[in-house]
Design a protein around this motif. Structure first.
Motif, PDB file in Angstrom:
ATOM      1  N   PRO A  48      17.188  20.466 -64.695  1.00 17.37           N
ATOM      2  CA  PRO A  48      17.880  20.318 -63.408  1.00 17.37           C
ATOM      3  C   PRO A  48      19.154  19.487 -63.523  1.00 17.37           C
ATOM      4  O   PRO A  48      19.424  18.612 -62.701  1.00 17.37           O
ATOM      5  CB  PRO A  48      16.823  19.606 -62.553  1.00 17.37           C
ATOM      6  CG  PRO A  48      16.099  18.737 -63.528  1.00 17.37           C
ATOM      7  CD  PRO A  48      16.063  19.535 -64.817  1.00 17.37           C
ATOM      8  N   PHE A  49      19.935  19.734 -64.565  1.00 11.25           N
ATOM      9  CA  PHE A  49      21.142  18.983 -64.852  1.00 11.25           C
ATOM     10  C   PHE A  49      22.322  19.939 -65.012  1.00 11.25           C
ATOM     11  O   PHE A  49      22.157  21.159 -64.955  1.00 11.25           O
ATOM     12  CB  PHE A  49      20.975  18.160 -66.138  1.00 11.25           C
ATOM     13  CG  PHE A  49      19.782  17.253 -66.170  1.00 11.25           C
ATOM     14  CD1 PHE A  49      19.449  16.471 -65.069  1.00 11.25           C
ATOM     15  CD2 PHE A  49      18.984  17.179 -67.298  1.00 11.25           C
ATOM     16  CE1 PHE A  49      18.345  15.630 -65.098  1.00 11.25           C
ATOM     17  CE2 PHE A  49      17.880  16.337 -67.340  1.00 11.25           C
ATOM     18  CZ  PHE A  49      17.561  15.563 -66.227  1.00 11.25           C
ATOM     19  N   THR A  50      23.487  19.376 -65.250  1.00 14.09           N
ATOM     20  CA  THR A  50      24.640  20.160 -65.664  1.00 14.09           C
ATOM     21  C   THR A  50      25.141  19.604 -66.992  1.00 14.09           C
ATOM     22  O   THR A  50      24.748  18.514 -67.414  1.00 14.09           O
ATOM     23  CB  THR A  50      25.775  20.109 -64.609  1.00 14.09           C
ATOM     24  OG1 THR A  50      26.122  18.741 -64.357  1.00 14.09           O
ATOM     25  CG2 THR A  50      25.355  20.780 -63.307  1.00 14.09           C
ATOM     26  N   LEU A  68      24.985  15.752 -71.038  1.00 14.19           N
ATOM     27  CA  LEU A  68      24.370  16.158 -69.773  1.00 14.19           C
ATOM     28  C   LEU A  68      24.818  15.235 -68.652  1.00 14.19           C
ATOM     29  O   LEU A  68      25.027  14.035 -68.857  1.00 14.19           O
ATOM     30  CB  LEU A  68      22.842  16.111 -69.875  1.00 14.19           C
ATOM     31  CG  LEU A  68      22.193  17.056 -70.888  1.00 14.19           C
ATOM     32  CD1 LEU A  68      20.703  16.777 -70.980  1.00 14.19           C
ATOM     33  CD2 LEU A  68      22.450  18.512 -70.525  1.00 14.19           C
ATOM     34  N   ASP A  69      24.939  15.795 -67.441  1.00 13.28           N
ATOM     35  CA  ASP A  69      25.231  15.034 -66.232  1.00 13.28           C
ATOM     36  C   ASP A  69      23.950  15.042 -65.405  1.00 13.28           C
ATOM     37  O   ASP A  69      23.451  16.119 -65.051  1.00 13.28           O
ATOM     38  CB  ASP A  69      26.355  15.700 -65.424  1.00 13.28           C
ATOM     39  CG  ASP A  69      27.419  16.336 -66.325  1.00 13.28           C
ATOM     40  OD1 ASP A  69      28.005  15.597 -67.126  1.00 13.28           O
ATOM     41  OD2 ASP A  69      27.626  17.561 -66.209  1.00 13.28           O
ATOM     42  N   THR A  70      23.413  13.858 -65.106  1.00 11.33           N
ATOM     43  CA  THR A  70      22.125  13.797 -64.419  1.00 11.33           C
ATOM     44  C   THR A  70      22.193  12.877 -63.210  1.00 11.33           C
ATOM     45  O   THR A  70      23.070  12.017 -63.104  1.00 11.33           O
ATOM     46  CB  THR A  70      21.008  13.268 -65.356  1.00 11.33           C
ATOM     47  OG1 THR A  70      21.053  11.833 -65.414  1.00 11.33           O
ATOM     48  CG2 THR A  70      21.120  13.830 -66.760  1.00 11.33           C
ATOM     49  N   SER A  71      21.239  13.066 -62.322  1.00 14.37           N
ATOM     50  CA  SER A  71      20.866  12.055 -61.332  1.00 14.37           C
ATOM     51  C   SER A  71      19.399  11.745 -61.590  1.00 14.37           C
ATOM     52  O   SER A  71      18.614  12.663 -61.872  1.00 14.37           O
ATOM     53  CB  SER A  71      21.042  12.579 -59.903  1.00 14.37           C
ATOM     54  OG  SER A  71      22.403  12.711 -59.585  1.00 14.37           O
ATOM     55  N   TYR A 101      26.042   9.563 -60.921  1.00 12.40           N
ATOM     56  CA  TYR A 101      25.680  10.217 -62.157  1.00 12.40           C
ATOM     57  C   TYR A 101      25.224   9.207 -63.212  1.00 12.40           C
ATOM     58  O   TYR A 101      25.815   8.152 -63.394  1.00 12.40           O
ATOM     59  CB  TYR A 101      26.870  10.994 -62.711  1.00 12.40           C
ATOM     60  CG  TYR A 101      27.122  12.293 -61.999  1.00 12.40           C
ATOM     61  CD1 TYR A 101      26.306  13.395 -62.232  1.00 12.40           C
ATOM     62  CD2 TYR A 101      28.162  12.406 -61.096  1.00 12.40           C
ATOM     63  CE1 TYR A 101      26.540  14.599 -61.594  1.00 12.40           C
ATOM     64  CE2 TYR A 101      28.406  13.611 -60.450  1.00 12.40           C
ATOM     65  CZ  TYR A 101      27.582  14.706 -60.693  1.00 12.40           C
ATOM     66  OH  TYR A 101      27.816  15.878 -60.045  1.00 12.40           O
ATOM     67  N   VAL A 102      24.167   9.617 -63.931  1.00 17.14           N
ATOM     68  CA  VAL A 102      23.770   8.968 -65.169  1.00 17.14           C
ATOM     69  C   VAL A 102      24.007  10.018 -66.254  1.00 17.14           C
ATOM     70  O   VAL A 102      23.412  11.096 -66.228  1.00 17.14           O
ATOM     71  CB  VAL A 102      22.294   8.529 -65.145  1.00 17.14           C
ATOM     72  CG1 VAL A 102      21.886   7.965 -66.504  1.00 17.14           C
ATOM     73  CG2 VAL A 102      22.048   7.523 -64.033  1.00 17.14           C
ATOM     74  N   ALA A 124      27.805   6.050 -64.402  1.00 19.18           N
ATOM     75  CA  ALA A 124      29.195   6.450 -64.196  1.00 19.18           C
ATOM     76  C   ALA A 124      30.114   5.317 -63.763  1.00 19.18           C
ATOM     77  O   ALA A 124      31.319   5.409 -63.959  1.00 19.18           O
ATOM     78  CB  ALA A 124      29.247   7.571 -63.153  1.00 19.18           C
ATOM     79  N   THR A 125      29.594   4.249 -63.173  1.00 16.75           N
ATOM     80  CA  THR A 125      30.458   3.210 -62.621  1.00 16.75           C
ATOM     81  C   THR A 125      30.058   1.827 -63.120  1.00 16.75           C
ATOM     82  O   THR A 125      28.940   1.618 -63.584  1.00 16.75           O
ATOM     83  CB  THR A 125      30.397   3.208 -61.075  1.00 16.75           C
ATOM     84  OG1 THR A 125      29.095   2.750 -60.665  1.00 16.75           O
ATOM     85  CG2 THR A 125      30.680   4.590 -60.493  1.00 16.75           C
TER      86      THR A 125
END
Length: 198
Positions: A48-50, A68-71, A101-102, A124-125
């Motif tokens: 369930p990522f991008t 990977l870009d995750t939440s 994002y994580v 991300a921050t």
């Protein structure tokens, strides 16, 4: 450039698919199409990522790195509650809060030991990096994940060249530093890991 703190999970390459499946278990319901992934050995996963903020299929059979870009969802503690009140989103009914994002960078051959893979999770921050440093539940989530997937080591890295904290090592939670009294350098830490195919 802002703060980039991370949790670094070292594990045998054959456990990477297991780690990605466990990471997917921490994700909220997806808002994008699932990502189809082909692992180096041919195993296929749907996550369930991008990757690169896209859902196009990714073939890792000839790549040494996967991005990977995750939440991810974490159980509330005081730092997470304060973060959610300041930045959102609100906690879910089950008491967890979504952080994203994580980013997850997977290196199938890590820099510390080519026989071990690395799952590197970083927010991300700068505010999220500070949260990673302060939240006991985020730390517990990553150490529990390391334990669940057969990882040998989990490091918390502030990314500034300063000492890293060993959170999990060979089945034991710890707070040793690298460099520190027990581990003067990464070589001393890696020397405690079992042979990669053991």
């Amino acid at each position: 450039m802002g703060l980039i703190y991370s949790y670094d999970i070292y594990l045998r390459p054959r456990y990477v698919a297991r780690a990605l499946t466990a990471l997917a278990g921490l994700a909220p319901p997806p808002r994008t199409p699932p990502l189809e992934l082909t692992m180096p050995g041919g195993e296929r996963l749907v996550l369930p990522f991008t990757s690169g903020f896209r859902s196009d299929p990714v073939d890792c059979s000839s790549n040494s790195v996967l991005e990977l870009d995750t939440s991810l969802m974490f159980d509330l503690d005081d730092p997470l509650r304060e973060y959610a009140e300041t930045y959102g989103p609100e906690a879910e009914a089950d008491g967890r809060v979504r952080i994203g994002y994580v980013y997850a960078t997977i290196r199938f051959e890590s820099f510390l030991h080519p026989g071990y893979a690395l799952v590197n999770c970083w927010p991300a921050t700068s505010a999220m990096s500070r949260l990673f440093a302060r939240s006991p539940n985020i730390r517990k989530t990553f150490t529990d994940l390391t334990a669940a997937v057969g990882g040998v080591c989990c490091l918390f890295d502030t990314g500034d060249g300063g000492p890293e904290q060993v959170c999990w090592l060979n089945g034991v939670t710890t707070r040793e530093m690298v460099p520190g009294a027990r581990f003067p350098d990464h070589q001393a830490l890696v020397a405690t890991w079992p042979a990669p195919e053991a």
